[in-house]
Design a protein around this motif. Structure first.
Motif, PDB file in Angstrom:
ATOM      1  N   ARG A 516       0.789  -1.186   0.051  1.00  0.00           N
ATOM      2  CA  ARG A 516       0.079  -0.068   0.131  1.00  0.00           C
ATOM      3  C   ARG A 516       0.874   1.212  -0.100  1.00  0.00           C
ATOM      4  NH1 ARG A 516      -4.084  -2.796   3.061  1.00  0.00           N
ATOM      5  NH2 ARG A 516      -3.117  -2.985   4.982  1.00  0.00           N
ATOM      6  N   MET A 517       2.047   1.102   0.769  1.00  0.00           N
ATOM      7  CA  MET A 517       2.637   2.257   0.999  1.00  0.00           C
ATOM      8  C   MET A 517       3.606   2.922  -0.549  1.00  0.00           C
ATOM      9  SD  MET A 517       4.233   2.323   4.592  1.00  0.00           S
ATOM     10  CE  MET A 517       4.370   3.842   5.204  1.00  0.00           C
ATOM     11  N   VAL A 518       4.249   1.658  -0.903  1.00  0.00           N
ATOM     12  CA  VAL A 518       5.210   1.905  -1.927  1.00  0.00           C
ATOM     13  C   VAL A 518       4.411   2.109  -3.246  1.00  0.00           C
ATOM     14  CG1 VAL A 518       7.040   0.721  -0.771  1.00  0.00           C
ATOM     15  CG2 VAL A 518       5.754  -0.559  -2.591  1.00  0.00           C
ATOM     16  N   ASN A 519       3.178   1.944  -3.304  1.00  0.00           N
ATOM     17  CA  ASN A 519       2.398   1.821  -4.617  1.00  0.00           C
ATOM     18  C   ASN A 519       1.390   2.995  -4.510  1.00  0.00           C
ATOM     19  OD1 ASN A 519       3.914  -0.094  -6.250  1.00  0.00           O
ATOM     20  ND2 ASN A 519       3.045  -1.635  -4.865  1.00  0.00           N
ATOM     21  N   ALA A 520       1.206   3.752  -3.566  1.00  0.00           N
ATOM     22  CA  ALA A 520       0.251   4.806  -3.448  1.00  0.00           C
ATOM     23  C   ALA A 520       0.928   5.896  -4.371  1.00  0.00           C
ATOM     24  CB  ALA A 520       0.272   5.266  -1.987  1.00  0.00           C
ATOM     25  N   LYS A 521       0.078   6.620  -4.985  1.00  0.00           N
ATOM     26  CA  LYS A 521       0.486   7.493  -5.875  1.00  0.00           C
ATOM     27  C   LYS A 521       0.503   9.060  -5.144  1.00  0.00           C
ATOM     28  CE  LYS A 521      -0.230   4.991  -9.798  1.00  0.00           C
ATOM     29  NZ  LYS A 521       0.206   3.731  -9.294  1.00  0.00           N
ATOM     30  N   VAL A 522      -0.084   9.027  -4.125  1.00  0.00           N
ATOM     31  CA  VAL A 522      -0.049  10.412  -3.641  1.00  0.00           C
ATOM     32  C   VAL A 522       1.481  10.926  -3.255  1.00  0.00           C
ATOM     33  CG1 VAL A 522       0.070   9.402  -1.034  1.00  0.00           C
ATOM     34  CG2 VAL A 522      -0.838  11.763  -1.577  1.00  0.00           C
ATOM     35  N   TRP A 523       2.503  10.030  -3.038  1.00  0.00           N
ATOM     36  CA  TRP A 523       3.869  10.714  -2.867  1.00  0.00           C
ATOM     37  C   TRP A 523       4.395  11.380  -3.882  1.00  0.00           C
ATOM     38  CZ3 TRP A 523       4.111  10.379   2.133  1.00  0.00           C
ATOM     39  CH2 TRP A 523       3.257   9.401   2.672  1.00  0.00           C
ATOM     40  N   LYS A 524       3.919  11.204  -5.176  1.00  0.00           N
ATOM     41  CA  LYS A 524       4.673  11.926  -6.322  1.00  0.00           C
ATOM     42  C   LYS A 524       3.804  13.186  -6.467  1.00  0.00           C
ATOM     43  CE  LYS A 524       5.972   7.805  -8.979  1.00  0.00           C
ATOM     44  NZ  LYS A 524       5.355   6.778  -8.155  1.00  0.00           N
ATOM     45  N   LEU A 525       2.765  13.436  -5.608  1.00  0.00           N
ATOM     46  CA  LEU A 525       1.979  14.780  -5.836  1.00  0.00           C
ATOM     47  C   LEU A 525       2.852  15.738  -4.653  1.00  0.00           C
ATOM     48  CD1 LEU A 525      -1.334  13.276  -6.244  1.00  0.00           C
ATOM     49  CD2 LEU A 525       0.230  13.929  -8.119  1.00  0.00           C
ATOM     50  N   ILE A 526       3.459  15.326  -3.678  1.00  0.00           N
ATOM     51  CA  ILE A 526       3.909  16.244  -2.675  1.00  0.00           C
ATOM     52  C   ILE A 526       4.974  17.006  -3.304  1.00  0.00           C
ATOM     53  CG2 ILE A 526       5.282  16.117  -0.439  1.00  0.00           C
ATOM     54  CD1 ILE A 526       3.533  13.623   0.215  1.00  0.00           C
ATOM     55  N   ARG A 527       4.657  18.160  -2.849  1.00  0.00           N
ATOM     56  CA  ARG A 527       5.628  19.544  -3.236  1.00  0.00           C
ATOM     57  C   ARG A 527       5.980  20.054  -1.692  1.00  0.00           C
ATOM     58  NH1 ARG A 527       8.189  21.531  -7.497  1.00  0.00           N
ATOM     59  NH2 ARG A 527       8.285  23.566  -7.125  1.00  0.00           N
ATOM     60  N   PRO A 528       6.916  19.754  -0.947  1.00  0.00           N
ATOM     61  CA  PRO A 528       7.352  20.184   0.189  1.00  0.00           C
ATOM     62  C   PRO A 528       7.319  21.879  -0.039  1.00  0.00           C
ATOM     63  CG  PRO A 528       9.289  19.338  -0.577  1.00  0.00           C
ATOM     64  CD  PRO A 528       8.359  18.829  -1.498  1.00  0.00           C
ATOM     65  N   PRO A 529       7.045  22.628   1.000  1.00  0.00           N
ATOM     66  CA  PRO A 529       6.903  24.240   0.951  1.00  0.00           C
ATOM     67  C   PRO A 529       8.403  24.803   0.391  1.00  0.00           C
ATOM     68  CG  PRO A 529       6.453  23.318   3.339  1.00  0.00           C
ATOM     69  CD  PRO A 529       6.410  22.032   2.404  1.00  0.00           C
ATOM     70  N   TRP A 530       9.309  24.237   0.897  1.00  0.00           N
ATOM     71  CA  TRP A 530      10.739  24.703   0.767  1.00  0.00           C
ATOM     72  C   TRP A 530      11.106  24.809  -0.683  1.00  0.00           C
ATOM     73  CZ3 TRP A 530      10.205  20.384   3.948  1.00  0.00           C
ATOM     74  CH2 TRP A 530      10.706  19.220   3.443  1.00  0.00           C
ATOM     75  N   GLN A 531      10.328  23.932  -1.585  1.00  0.00           N
ATOM     76  CA  GLN A 531      10.420  23.971  -2.965  1.00  0.00           C
ATOM     77  C   GLN A 531      10.159  25.258  -3.768  1.00  0.00           C
ATOM     78  OE1 GLN A 531       9.321  20.468  -4.662  1.00  0.00           O
ATOM     79  NE2 GLN A 531      10.973  19.059  -3.703  1.00  0.00           N
ATOM     80  N   ASP A 532       8.962  25.527  -3.213  1.00  0.00           N
ATOM     81  CA  ASP A 532       8.406  26.956  -3.889  1.00  0.00           C
ATOM     82  C   ASP A 532       9.089  28.209  -2.884  1.00  0.00           C
ATOM     83  OD1 ASP A 532       6.774  25.654  -5.318  1.00  0.00           O
ATOM     84  OD2 ASP A 532       5.398  25.390  -3.785  1.00  0.00           O
ATOM     85  N   THR A 533       9.194  28.288  -1.792  1.00  0.00           N
ATOM     86  CA  THR A 533       9.660  29.241  -1.128  1.00  0.00           C
ATOM     87  C   THR A 533      10.968  28.674  -0.241  1.00  0.00           C
ATOM     88  OG1 THR A 533       8.048  28.764   0.562  1.00  0.00           O
ATOM     89  CG2 THR A 533       7.612  30.808  -0.599  1.00  0.00           C
TER      90      THR A 533
END
Ligand code: CFM
Length: 543
Positions: A516-533
Motif C-alpha cells: 500500500r505504501m510504496v504503490n500509493a500515487k500520492v507521494w509523487k504529488l507532494i511538493r514540500p513548501p521549501w521547493q516553492d519558497t
C-alpha cells in the motif's frame, strides 16, 4: 529507482554526505559510515557519544531500562523517581501490548498507569528518599502488587538518593512484595543501550531464579528480546502453541513477574533482539546451564528456519514432524500473498534506520518482497550487532561503557544443570548450531551497500536525495521530515497503527502494508513548501 537502474557508488555517496561537516566532525562520522563488504566486514564505530549539535535518533538510558525492558511486564508497578516529565514520556508511548485475561478487582495489569514521585525543587535540594518511600507505600497500599520497581531519572543520580537502600527497606517491611531499583539515570550511557544492560543486571539479581514452578510441557523454552510491539508476541505464542512448544517466559512482551522468576526452569533460551537482552541469556547460561541461540521471527523464511532450529534442539522426531506440518500449512498461505504482491514491489529500494535489531531483521521481509535494502543502520547497537559477536574481544571498553556494572556470575551451587552434555552440544554444533552467537547485520547485507551507525538528520536527507528509496523505515522523529520529501516512511518501532509483523501472519500483514505504501500515487504529488519558497524569512518584533 529500481535495481535495474545503476545505483550510485556508495563510497561517493559517503564522501558527499561528509562534505558538509566541519573537518573534525567529518573525521569522526566517517568511522561510523562504512561501505559494506559481507566477507571483509570493515569495523563500524558504534556505541560512542553522539557529537553535540547533531540531530540523533537516540533516546536515553532511562528509556532503555524502564521503557523498553521493564515496560511490557504487566504486574510490576514501575515507579519513576523523578520529575513528572520523565514519567509522562514512559507512559505507554511504546506499543507493547499485553493480555491480562480476566482482571480481578485488585487489578493485575498496571501498564495503563503512570507512577511517578513527581519530584519538586524541595526534593532536589533536600533529597527525595522520603518522597520515594511514601510513593512506594502508597502504591503498595492501593494495589498490593507482587513487585514494585523503582527507576532513577537524571536528578536522582545528581543529588545521590540511595534508591537501592529504600527498596531494600520497603521490601523487608512489606514481606510479600519484591521491591528493587534501577540506577538508570538518563545520562548513564551514550544511549538507551546502557539502560538495557542495567535492566538485565537487576532482573537477573532480584527476580530470575526465585520461582520453583516449571510449566507443564515436554519442550519448555524462554523467548528473550521480544517485546510484543503491535502484538508480535501474540502471533509467536500462537505459532509455538500450534507446534506444541511451551513458552515459559518472554522477556518481556506479554509477561508477568512470575514467569521471570521461573525462567531458570526452562531448557532453552532463544534470543530475538540480541542488543537488549544478550546479557540475561549469558548470565542464565552461566548460572543455570541453559544454552541460548539467536533466532529471528521477522520474515516468513526466517520464522520457518527458527522454528526448525528449536525443534531440532529438542531432538524429538515427533516434534520435528509437527513443526514441519505447521510450517507447510502456514507458509502456503504466506506464499500466496507474496506471489500476488511481489510483482508490484520487486526491485524497489528500502532503507532502515532503527534501534538495535530491527534494521537487520526487517531486511528479510523486504527481501521476500523482492526489494533491496541499500542502506541500513542502528541507533544504538554495538559493533557485535553489525559485525557479529566474533569481534567482542576486540571492542574497546571506554569510560562510558565502564560506567555500567558487569555482574560476575558463577554456577548455582545446587541448581546449575547443563541441559545438554558437551558431547550433545558438539553434535549440534556440527549440524550448524551456533550457540552463544550472533553474526550481525553486515554478513547478510550486499556488498557495496551503506551501513551507518547513529545516523544524523543531515545524513538521512542526503541518502534520500541520492537514492530516492521507495520506503524509508525509522521512527516518529523522522516520519514527517521523510514524508515531506515525497517518500513514505514506515515506523518500525511502533509499526504506526499496524502489526503484528512477526511470524507468518505478521509477514502477510507487512507485505500488505508495504504494498500500500510504496504503490500509493500520492507521494509523487507532494511538493514540500521549501521547493516553492526555499527561504524562511521573518521580521523582528518591535516594542
Ligand atoms: Fe530490541 Fe526492541 Fe530493537 Fe530495542 Fe527500541 Fe523497540 Fe527498536 Mo524502538 S528492544 S533494540 S530499544 S528490538 S523500542 S522493541 S523498536 S528502538 S529496534
Amino acid at each position: 529507482m529500481s535495481t535495474a537502474t545503476k545505483l550510485p557508488d556508495a563510497a561517493n555517496v559517503k564522501a558527499a554526505v561528509l562534505e558538509k561537516y566541519p573537518a573534525k566532525v567529518a573525521k569522526k562520522r566517517s568511522k561510523s559510515m562504512v561501505v559494506n563488504d559481507p566477507e571483509g566486514l570493515p569495523p563500524v564505530q558504534a556505541n560512542v557519544r553522539t557529537i553535540p549539535g547533531i540531530i540523533t535518533q537516540r533516546g536515553c538510558c532511562y528509556a532503555g531500562c524502564k521503557g523498553v525492558v521493564l515496560g511490557p511486564t504487566r504486574d510490576i508497578i514501575n515507579i519513576t523517581h523523578g520529575p513528572i516529565g520523565c514519567g509522562f514520556y514512559s507512559w505507554l508511548t511504546r506499543r507493547n501490548q499485553t493480555d491480562p485475561g480476566e482482571v480481578g478487582p485488585d487489578g493485575e495489569n498496571f501498564m495503563m498507569y503512570c507512577f511517578s514521585t513527581d519530584m519538586q525543587d524541595e526534593n532536589i535540594v533536600f533529597g527525595g528518599e522520603k518522597k520515594l518511600r511514601a510513593a512506594i507505600r502508597e502504591a503498595y497500599d492501593i494495589f498490593h502488587p507482587k513487585a514494585i520497581a523503582i527507576f532513577a531519572t537524571c536528578p536522582v543520580g545528581l543529588i545521590g538518593d540511595d534508591i537501592h537502600a529504600v527498596a531494600k527497606e520497603m521490601k523487608e517491611k512489606f514481606g510479600d512484595c519484591n521491591v528493587f531499583a534501577f540506577s538508570c539515570e538518563g545520562y548513564k550511557g551514550v544511549s538507551q543501550s546502557a539502560g538495557h544492560h542495567i535492566a538485565n543486571n537487576q532482573i537477573f539479581k532480584h527476580v530470575i531464579g526465585r520461582g520453583k514452578t516449571r510449566p507443564d510441557g515436554k519442550y519448555v523454552m524462554n523467548m528473550l528480546g521480544e517485546y510484543n510491539i503491535g502484538g508480535d508476541a501474540f502471533e509467536l505464542e500462537r505459532l509455538l502453541e500450534r507446534c506444541g512448544i511451551t513458552l515459559n517466559a518472554t522477556f518481556s512482551g506479554n509477561s508477568t513477574i512470575g514467569a521471570f522468576e521461573n525462567a531458570h526452569m526452562a531448557d532453552l533460551n532463544v534470543v530475538m533482539c540480541h542488543r537488549s537482552i544478550n546479557y540475561v541469556a549469558d548470565m542464565i547460561e552461566k548460572k543455570y546451564g541453559i544454552p541460548w541461540f539467536k533466532v529471528n521471527f521477522i520474515g516468513a523464511e526466517s520464522t520457518a528456519k527458527s522454528l526448525r532450529k528449536i525443534a531440532q534442539y529438542f531432538e524429538d522426531p515427533e516434534l520435528t514432524e509437527r513443526v514441519e506440518k505447521v510450517i507447510a500449512e502456514e507458509l502456503a498461505e504466506v506464499k500466496a500473498v507474496a506471489d500476488e504482491i511481489r510483482p508490484r514491489t520487486e526491485g524497489k529500494l528500502s532503507m532502515l534506520f532503527v534501534g538495535g535489531s530491527r534494521a537487520h531483521h526487517y531486511q528479510d521481509l523486504f527481501r521476500e518482497l523482492g526489494m533491496k535494502t541499500v542502506a541500513a543502520g542502528y541507533e544504538f547497537a554495538h559493533r557485535d550487532d553489525y559485525e557479529g559477536r566474533r569481534v567482542l574481544p576486540t571492542i574497546q571498553v571506554d569510560a562510558d561503557s565502564r560506567n555500567i556494572e558487569e555482574l560476575h556470575v558463577e554456577p548455582h551451587p545446587t541448581e546449575f544443570a547443563p541441559r545438554k552434555t558437551s558431547d550433545e552440544m558438539q553434535t549440534l554444533a556440527t549440524q550448524g548450531y551456533e550457540f552463544n552467537d550472533y553474526n550481525g547485520m553486515m554478513t547478510e547485507m550486499e556488498k557495496g551497500t551503506l551501513v551507518i551507525d547513529d545516523i544524523s538528520h543531515h545524513e538521512m536527507e542526503k541518502l534520500i536525495e541520492t537514492y530516492h528509496p521507495a520506503v524509508f523505515c525509522a521512527g516518529i522523529k523522522e516520519k514527517y521530515c521523510v514524508q515531506k520529501m515525497g517518500v513514505p516512511m514506515k515506523q518500525l518501532h511502533s509499526y504506526d497503527y499496524g502489526g503484528p509483523y512477526a511470524g507468518f501472519k505478521g509477514a502477510i500483514n507487512f507485505y500488505r502494508d508495504i504494498d500500500r505504501m510504496v504503490n500509493a500515487k500520492v507521494w509523487k504529488l507532494i511538493r514540500p513548501p521549501w521547493q516553492d519558497t526555499p527561504q524562511l524569512s521573518a521580521e523582528y518584533a518591535t516594542a
